[in-house]
Design a protein around this motif. Structure first.
Motif, PDB file in Angstrom:
ATOM      1  N   ASP A  24       0.822  -1.205   0.000  1.00 40.94           N
ATOM      2  CA  ASP A  24       0.000   0.000   0.000  1.00 40.94           C
ATOM      3  C   ASP A  24       0.864   1.266   0.000  1.00 40.94           C
ATOM      4  O   ASP A  24       0.387   2.354   0.306  1.00 40.94           O
ATOM      5  CB  ASP A  24      -0.963   0.004   1.181  1.00 40.94           C
ATOM      6  CG  ASP A  24      -0.257  -0.004   2.520  1.00 40.94           C
ATOM      7  OD1 ASP A  24       0.976  -0.172   2.550  1.00 40.94           O
ATOM      8  OD2 ASP A  24      -0.941   0.150   3.541  1.00 40.94           O
ATOM      9  N   ALA A  25       2.124   1.126  -0.390  1.00 39.80           N
ATOM     10  CA  ALA A  25       3.062   2.245  -0.400  1.00 39.80           C
ATOM     11  C   ALA A  25       2.816   3.192  -1.572  1.00 39.80           C
ATOM     12  O   ALA A  25       2.290   2.800  -2.610  1.00 39.80           O
ATOM     13  CB  ALA A  25       4.492   1.726  -0.491  1.00 39.80           C
ATOM     14  N   ARG A  55       2.932  17.183  -3.114  1.00 37.84           N
ATOM     15  CA  ARG A  55       2.348  17.507  -1.804  1.00 37.84           C
ATOM     16  C   ARG A  55       0.910  16.998  -1.701  1.00 37.84           C
ATOM     17  O   ARG A  55       0.514  16.417  -0.698  1.00 37.84           O
ATOM     18  CB  ARG A  55       2.358  19.015  -1.577  1.00 37.84           C
ATOM     19  CG  ARG A  55       3.682  19.563  -1.214  1.00 37.84           C
ATOM     20  CD  ARG A  55       3.558  21.038  -0.828  1.00 37.84           C
ATOM     21  NE  ARG A  55       4.867  21.616  -0.703  1.00 37.84           N
ATOM     22  CZ  ARG A  55       5.360  22.564  -1.489  1.00 37.84           C
ATOM     23  NH1 ARG A  55       4.630  23.077  -2.460  1.00 37.84           N
ATOM     24  NH2 ARG A  55       6.565  23.027  -1.302  1.00 37.84           N
ATOM     25  N   LEU A  58       0.879  13.079  -1.521  1.00 35.93           N
ATOM     26  CA  LEU A  58       1.392  12.602  -0.235  1.00 35.93           C
ATOM     27  C   LEU A  58       0.403  12.893   0.888  1.00 35.93           C
ATOM     28  O   LEU A  58       0.158  12.038   1.749  1.00 35.93           O
ATOM     29  CB  LEU A  58       2.747  13.247   0.077  1.00 35.93           C
ATOM     30  CG  LEU A  58       3.937  12.741  -0.711  1.00 35.93           C
ATOM     31  CD1 LEU A  58       5.167  13.592  -0.408  1.00 35.93           C
ATOM     32  CD2 LEU A  58       4.211  11.281  -0.401  1.00 35.93           C
ATOM     33  N   THR A  59      -0.168  14.077   0.882  1.00 37.15           N
ATOM     34  CA  THR A  59      -1.148  14.446   1.909  1.00 37.15           C
ATOM     35  C   THR A  59      -2.364  13.542   1.838  1.00 37.15           C
ATOM     36  O   THR A  59      -2.830  13.024   2.860  1.00 37.15           O
ATOM     37  CB  THR A  59      -1.566  15.918   1.745  1.00 37.15           C
ATOM     38  OG1 THR A  59      -0.399  16.743   1.861  1.00 37.15           O
ATOM     39  CG2 THR A  59      -2.588  16.322   2.784  1.00 37.15           C
ATOM     40  N   ARG A  60      -2.886  13.330   0.631  1.00 36.17           N
ATOM     41  CA  ARG A  60      -4.065  12.477   0.470  1.00 36.17           C
ATOM     42  C   ARG A  60      -3.756  11.035   0.882  1.00 36.17           C
ATOM     43  O   ARG A  60      -4.545  10.387   1.558  1.00 36.17           O
ATOM     44  CB  ARG A  60      -4.560  12.523  -0.964  1.00 36.17           C
ATOM     45  CG  ARG A  60      -5.853  11.761  -1.142  1.00 36.17           C
ATOM     46  CD  ARG A  60      -6.468  11.921  -2.494  1.00 36.17           C
ATOM     47  NE  ARG A  60      -5.546  12.405  -3.504  1.00 36.17           N
ATOM     48  CZ  ARG A  60      -5.707  12.285  -4.794  1.00 36.17           C
ATOM     49  NH1 ARG A  60      -6.780  11.697  -5.264  1.00 36.17           N
ATOM     50  NH2 ARG A  60      -4.831  12.742  -5.644  1.00 36.17           N
ATOM     51  N   HIS A  61      -2.596  10.547   0.471  1.00 36.80           N
ATOM     52  CA  HIS A  61      -2.224   9.173   0.806  1.00 36.80           C
ATOM     53  C   HIS A  61      -2.098   9.005   2.318  1.00 36.80           C
ATOM     54  O   HIS A  61      -2.619   8.040   2.889  1.00 36.80           O
ATOM     55  CB  HIS A  61      -0.917   8.803   0.107  1.00 36.80           C
ATOM     56  CG  HIS A  61      -0.523   7.373   0.277  1.00 36.80           C
ATOM     57  ND1 HIS A  61      -1.179   6.348  -0.351  1.00 36.80           N
ATOM     58  CD2 HIS A  61       0.459   6.795   1.007  1.00 36.80           C
ATOM     59  CE1 HIS A  61      -0.618   5.189  -0.021  1.00 36.80           C
ATOM     60  NE2 HIS A  61       0.370   5.446   0.806  1.00 36.80           N
ATOM     61  N   ALA A  62      -1.417   9.933   2.972  1.00 36.11           N
ATOM     62  CA  ALA A  62      -1.245   9.859   4.428  1.00 36.11           C
ATOM     63  C   ALA A  62      -2.584  10.000   5.150  1.00 36.11           C
ATOM     64  O   ALA A  62      -2.856   9.281   6.113  1.00 36.11           O
ATOM     65  CB  ALA A  62      -0.283  10.938   4.897  1.00 36.11           C
ATOM     66  N   SER A  63      -3.434  10.890   4.675  1.00 41.98           N
ATOM     67  CA  SER A  63      -4.751  11.081   5.292  1.00 41.98           C
ATOM     68  C   SER A  63      -5.588   9.816   5.189  1.00 41.98           C
ATOM     69  O   SER A  63      -6.255   9.426   6.149  1.00 41.98           O
ATOM     70  CB  SER A  63      -5.512  12.229   4.619  1.00 41.98           C
ATOM     71  OG  SER A  63      -4.840  13.430   4.777  1.00 41.98           O
ATOM     72  N   ASN A  64      -5.573   9.184   4.024  1.00 40.96           N
ATOM     73  CA  ASN A  64      -6.329   7.952   3.838  1.00 40.96           C
ATOM     74  C   ASN A  64      -5.834   6.860   4.766  1.00 40.96           C
ATOM     75  O   ASN A  64      -6.617   6.093   5.307  1.00 40.96           O
ATOM     76  CB  ASN A  64      -6.253   7.473   2.390  1.00 40.96           C
ATOM     77  CG  ASN A  64      -7.071   8.330   1.463  1.00 40.96           C
ATOM     78  OD1 ASN A  64      -7.942   9.082   1.891  1.00 40.96           O
ATOM     79  ND2 ASN A  64      -6.784   8.239   0.185  1.00 40.96           N
ATOM     80  N   ARG A  65      -4.529   6.778   4.935  1.00 36.30           N
ATOM     81  CA  ARG A  65      -3.961   5.744   5.814  1.00 36.30           C
ATOM     82  C   ARG A  65      -4.345   6.024   7.257  1.00 36.30           C
ATOM     83  O   ARG A  65      -4.676   5.110   7.999  1.00 36.30           O
ATOM     84  CB  ARG A  65      -2.432   5.693   5.684  1.00 36.30           C
ATOM     85  CG  ARG A  65      -1.925   5.356   4.291  1.00 36.30           C
ATOM     86  CD  ARG A  65      -2.458   4.066   3.676  1.00 36.30           C
ATOM     87  NE  ARG A  65      -2.341   2.941   4.560  1.00 36.30           N
ATOM     88  CZ  ARG A  65      -3.218   1.932   4.624  1.00 36.30           C
ATOM     89  NH1 ARG A  65      -4.263   1.900   3.844  1.00 36.30           N
ATOM     90  NH2 ARG A  65      -3.050   0.939   5.459  1.00 36.30           N
ATOM     91  N   LEU A  66      -4.317   7.283   7.688  1.00 37.89           N
ATOM     92  CA  LEU A  66      -4.654   7.626   9.068  1.00 37.89           C
ATOM     93  C   LEU A  66      -6.126   7.387   9.371  1.00 37.89           C
ATOM     94  O   LEU A  66      -6.489   6.948  10.451  1.00 37.89           O
ATOM     95  CB  LEU A  66      -4.290   9.085   9.359  1.00 37.89           C
ATOM     96  CG  LEU A  66      -2.799   9.384   9.420  1.00 37.89           C
ATOM     97  CD1 LEU A  66      -2.565  10.881   9.568  1.00 37.89           C
ATOM     98  CD2 LEU A  66      -2.156   8.626  10.576  1.00 37.89           C
TER      99      LEU A  66
END
Length: 82
Positions: A24-25, A55, A58-66
């Motif tokens: 999922d990277a 940006r 990366l923000t969307r990917h990190a938000s989805n993971r959180l």
């Protein structure tokens, strides 16, 4: 991805595509030759992206993971039989 296109890509780009097919990277790749930045996610490659696009992704990917938005999608490596 198109096999002909894969042959035209460098080792880093092919590795980024491969790792994102199996995990999922999100992979960020910078071409040594051109300095262009690409993003690989879920086996797809988005080429020649701007810093703003990096940006955003990366923000969307990190938000989805959180938030656990992808919790219902089991990564392929977890689906593999032992």
């Amino acid at each position: 991805m198109n096999p002909v296109m894969l042959r035209r890509l460098g080792t880093r780009h092919r590795a980024a595509i491969g790792i994102t097919e199996e995990t999922d990277a999100l992979a960020l790749v910078v071409s040594e030759e051109t300095g262009q930045t690409s993003i690989a996610l879920r086996g797809d490659l988005e080429s020649d992206v701007t810093l703003d696009r990096v940006r955003e992704r990366l923000t969307r990917h990190a938000s989805n993971r959180l938030r656990g938005a992808d919790a219902s999608i089991e990564p392929r490596w977890k689906q593999a039989e032992p």
